[in-house]
Every structure is written in C-alpha cells, then in structure tokens.
Design a protein around this motif. Structure first.
Motif, PDB file in Angstrom:
ATOM      1  N   MET A   1       0.839  -1.181   0.000  1.00 12.79           N
ATOM      2  CA  MET A   1       0.000   0.000   0.000  1.00 12.79           C
ATOM      3  C   MET A   1       0.885   1.246   0.000  1.00 12.79           C
ATOM      4  N   ASN A   2       0.514   2.208  -0.791  1.00 13.32           N
ATOM      5  CA  ASN A   2       1.256   3.455  -0.873  1.00 13.32           C
ATOM      6  C   ASN A   2       0.714   4.417   0.189  1.00 13.32           C
ATOM      7  N   VAL A   3       1.429   4.536   1.298  1.00 11.06           N
ATOM      8  CA  VAL A   3       0.981   5.338   2.428  1.00 11.06           C
ATOM      9  C   VAL A   3       0.852   6.809   2.036  1.00 11.06           C
ATOM     10  N   LYS A   4       1.768   7.272   1.199  1.00 12.52           N
ATOM     11  CA  LYS A   4       1.703   8.681   0.780  1.00 12.52           C
ATOM     12  C   LYS A   4       0.387   8.958   0.060  1.00 12.52           C
ATOM     13  N   ARG A   5      -0.029   8.068  -0.814  1.00 12.97           N
ATOM     14  CA  ARG A   5      -1.312   8.265  -1.508  1.00 12.97           C
ATOM     15  C   ARG A   5      -2.498   8.212  -0.545  1.00 12.97           C
ATOM     16  N   VAL A   6      -2.416   7.343   0.428  1.00 13.70           N
ATOM     17  CA  VAL A   6      -3.479   7.265   1.438  1.00 13.70           C
ATOM     18  C   VAL A   6      -3.580   8.590   2.177  1.00 13.70           C
ATOM     19  N   TYR A   7      -2.447   9.140   2.591  1.00 19.28           N
ATOM     20  CA  TYR A   7      -2.450  10.420   3.299  1.00 19.28           C
ATOM     21  C   TYR A   7      -2.956  11.550   2.395  1.00 19.28           C
ATOM     22  N   GLU A   8      -2.554  11.543   1.137  1.00 15.87           N
ATOM     23  CA  GLU A   8      -3.024  12.585   0.213  1.00 15.87           C
ATOM     24  C   GLU A   8      -4.538  12.510   0.030  1.00 15.87           C
ATOM     25  N   TYR A   9      -5.059  11.302  -0.117  1.00 13.65           N
ATOM     26  CA  TYR A   9      -6.503  11.108  -0.242  1.00 13.65           C
ATOM     27  C   TYR A   9      -7.199  11.552   1.049  1.00 13.65           C
ATOM     28  N   ALA A  10      -6.654  11.149   2.180  1.00 15.68           N
ATOM     29  CA  ALA A  10      -7.231  11.511   3.476  1.00 15.68           C
ATOM     30  C   ALA A  10      -7.232  13.025   3.661  1.00 15.68           C
ATOM     31  N   LYS A  46      -7.479  20.091  12.694  1.00 17.69           N
ATOM     32  CA  LYS A  46      -6.381  19.401  13.383  1.00 17.69           C
ATOM     33  C   LYS A  46      -5.979  18.141  12.629  1.00 17.69           C
ATOM     34  N   HIS A  47      -6.970  17.428  12.096  1.00 13.48           N
ATOM     35  CA  HIS A  47      -6.668  16.237  11.286  1.00 13.48           C
ATOM     36  C   HIS A  47      -5.848  16.645  10.068  1.00 13.48           C
ATOM     37  N   ILE A  48      -6.236  17.738   9.432  1.00  6.94           N
ATOM     38  CA  ILE A  48      -5.514  18.230   8.247  1.00  6.94           C
ATOM     39  C   ILE A  48      -4.062  18.517   8.603  1.00  6.94           C
ATOM     40  N   GLN A  49      -3.847  19.217   9.696  1.00  4.88           N
ATOM     41  CA  GLN A  49      -2.482  19.554  10.108  1.00  4.88           C
ATOM     42  C   GLN A  49      -1.681  18.302  10.446  1.00  4.88           C
ATOM     43  N   PHE A  50      -2.318  17.352  11.086  1.00  7.71           N
ATOM     44  CA  PHE A  50      -1.643  16.097  11.418  1.00  7.71           C
ATOM     45  C   PHE A  50      -1.231  15.355  10.153  1.00  7.71           C
ATOM     46  N   ILE A  51      -2.151  15.244   9.203  1.00 10.70           N
ATOM     47  CA  ILE A  51      -1.860  14.525   7.956  1.00 10.70           C
ATOM     48  C   ILE A  51      -0.794  15.266   7.153  1.00 10.70           C
ATOM     49  N   GLU A  52      -0.856  16.594   7.143  1.00  8.24           N
ATOM     50  CA  GLU A  52       0.189  17.367   6.463  1.00  8.24           C
ATOM     51  C   GLU A  52       1.560  17.086   7.089  1.00  8.24           C
ATOM     52  N   ALA A  53       1.609  16.956   8.399  1.00  6.14           N
ATOM     53  CA  ALA A  53       2.873  16.638   9.068  1.00  6.14           C
ATOM     54  C   ALA A  53       3.346  15.240   8.685  1.00  6.14           C
ATOM     55  N   MET A  54       2.410  14.295   8.581  1.00  6.77           N
ATOM     56  CA  MET A  54       2.770  12.938   8.169  1.00  6.77           C
ATOM     57  C   MET A  54       3.338  12.953   6.750  1.00  6.77           C
ATOM     58  N   ALA A  56       4.745  15.513   5.188  1.00  6.25           N
ATOM     59  CA  ALA A  56       6.041  16.195   5.210  1.00  6.25           C
ATOM     60  C   ALA A  56       7.124  15.254   5.697  1.00  6.25           C
ATOM     61  N   SER A  57       6.797  14.451   6.685  1.00 10.72           N
ATOM     62  CA  SER A  57       7.747  13.483   7.211  1.00 10.72           C
ATOM     63  C   SER A  57       8.112  12.444   6.156  1.00 10.72           C
ATOM     64  N   LEU A  58       7.107  11.970   5.440  1.00 14.81           N
ATOM     65  CA  LEU A  58       7.374  11.001   4.367  1.00 14.81           C
ATOM     66  C   LEU A  58       8.207  11.633   3.257  1.00 14.81           C
ATOM     67  N   ASN A  59       7.861  12.864   2.890  1.00  6.30           N
ATOM     68  CA  ASN A  59       8.585  13.551   1.818  1.00  6.30           C
ATOM     69  C   ASN A  59      10.035  13.833   2.200  1.00  6.30           C
ATOM     70  N   ALA A  60      10.263  14.030   3.490  1.00  9.66           N
ATOM     71  CA  ALA A  60      11.625  14.274   3.970  1.00  9.66           C
ATOM     72  C   ALA A  60      12.347  12.958   4.232  1.00  9.66           C
ATOM     73  N   ASP A  61      11.666  11.852   3.950  1.00  7.71           N
ATOM     74  CA  ASP A  61      12.206  10.511   4.141  1.00  7.71           C
ATOM     75  C   ASP A  61      12.637  10.282   5.589  1.00  7.71           C
ATOM     76  N   GLU A  62      11.842  10.833   6.508  1.00 10.86           N
ATOM     77  CA  GLU A  62      12.140  10.682   7.923  1.00 10.86           C
ATOM     78  C   GLU A  62      11.322   9.554   8.535  1.00 10.86           C
ATOM     79  N   GLY A  63      10.413   8.991   7.797  1.00 15.33           N
ATOM     80  CA  GLY A  63       9.484   8.035   8.394  1.00 15.33           C
ATOM     81  C   GLY A  63       8.424   8.802   9.147  1.00 15.33           C
TER      82      GLY A  63
END
Length: 163
Positions: A1-10, A46-54, A56-63
């Motif tokens: 599953m592509n987590v980044k796509r899930v977060y983008e959809y969410a 708050k959900h939006i901000q949380f998902i945006e942080a997730m 950003a973390s994925l994009n920065a390859d930080e997990g």
C-alpha cells in the motif's frame, strides 16, 4: 500500500469534511448546533495539520515515527460534546436540521471506515498507529452525530404533522 497516496486522499477528504461543517454551521437553525459544527470543523483542521505533518515526514524521508502520539490521546471534541449533550428544548429546535445531522454522521462514519481499512493494510507500524488513531477520533465524532441525529429524529417522529 502506498501510504503517501493514502495520506493525500485523506487530506482531501478531511478538507471536504471541514468545509462541509463550516458551510453547514451557517445554515443550522440553533446556536448550539452551530457551535458543534464549528468545533468539529476545528477538529477536522487538526486532522488536516496532522496529515500534512505525516506527508512532510514522508517527503523528507524521515518516516512517520512519533507523529501520532498527540493524536492518539486527543479526543477532546467527543468527550466535551457528550458532556454538553443538548437538552430537550434544543433538540426540538433542531428538528429542521435532521438531514444535515444525518449527513454529518455519514461523513464521520465514512472517514472512520476509510482509516480503519487503511490501517489494516499499512505495512509501517507508525502509519498503522496514526491511521488507527484517526479512525478512533472519527468514530467518536460518528457516535456523537448518530446519537444527536437519533434524538432529533425521535422528537420529530413524535410531533404532530407540521411540527
């Protein structure tokens, strides 16, 4: 599953949910209902901000480790709304809003089901934890709107025609 796509959809769905609650807050006929919808729009933000942080973390390859901790323990909206459950006079005045309440309930149920499904498919434990926390939060919102809808609808069903 592509987590980044899930977060983008969410993220897109959460923005739509926030906009639904903000838009309908203006249409509600009772101040208490307006307040509930405005507070829920804030929760969706708050959900939006949380998902945006997730993301950003994925994009920065930080997990995504550790980003879900605040959300897991955060469910202030549902507990506060339940503690302020509306009295009979408020319920009666909300009868014109029963359709909007049902839509709110269905939106929250859909969000919860989506997050539960995604958490079940996620391979990364941090993603599983974050998605499960979002699902739990949405289940609380779903329960609130279901109870509120059912109370308003029951009152409506007992009224003589023409309310």
């Amino acid at each position: 599953m592509n987590v980044k796509r899930v977060y983008e959809y969410a993220l897109q769905r959460e923005r739509e949910g926030r906009d639904f609650f903000l838009g309908n807050a203006e249409r509600m006929s009772h101040a208490a209902a307006v307040g509930i919808f405005q507070r829920l729009a804030g929760e969706e933000q708050k959900h939006i901000q949380f998902i945006e942080a997730m993301l950003a973390s994925l994009n920065a390859d930080e997990g995504s480790a550790g980003l879900g901790a605040d959300l897991i323990h955060e469910d202030r909206f549902s507990s506060r709304a339940e503690s302020e459950m509306l009295d009979q006079t408020v319920i009666e005045s909300m009868i014109p809003d029963v359709t909007i309440l049902r839509m709110a309930y269905l939106i929250e149920r859909d969000f919860a089901e989506f997050y539960e499904m995604a958490a079940g498919r996620a391979e990364d434990s941090a993603a599983q934890q974050a998605l499960a926390a979002l699902a739990k939060w949405e289940r609380g919102h779903e329960r609130l709107f279901k109870e509120l809808h059912d109370r308003v609808f029951e009152e409506y069903a007992q009224m003589p025609w023409g309310g």
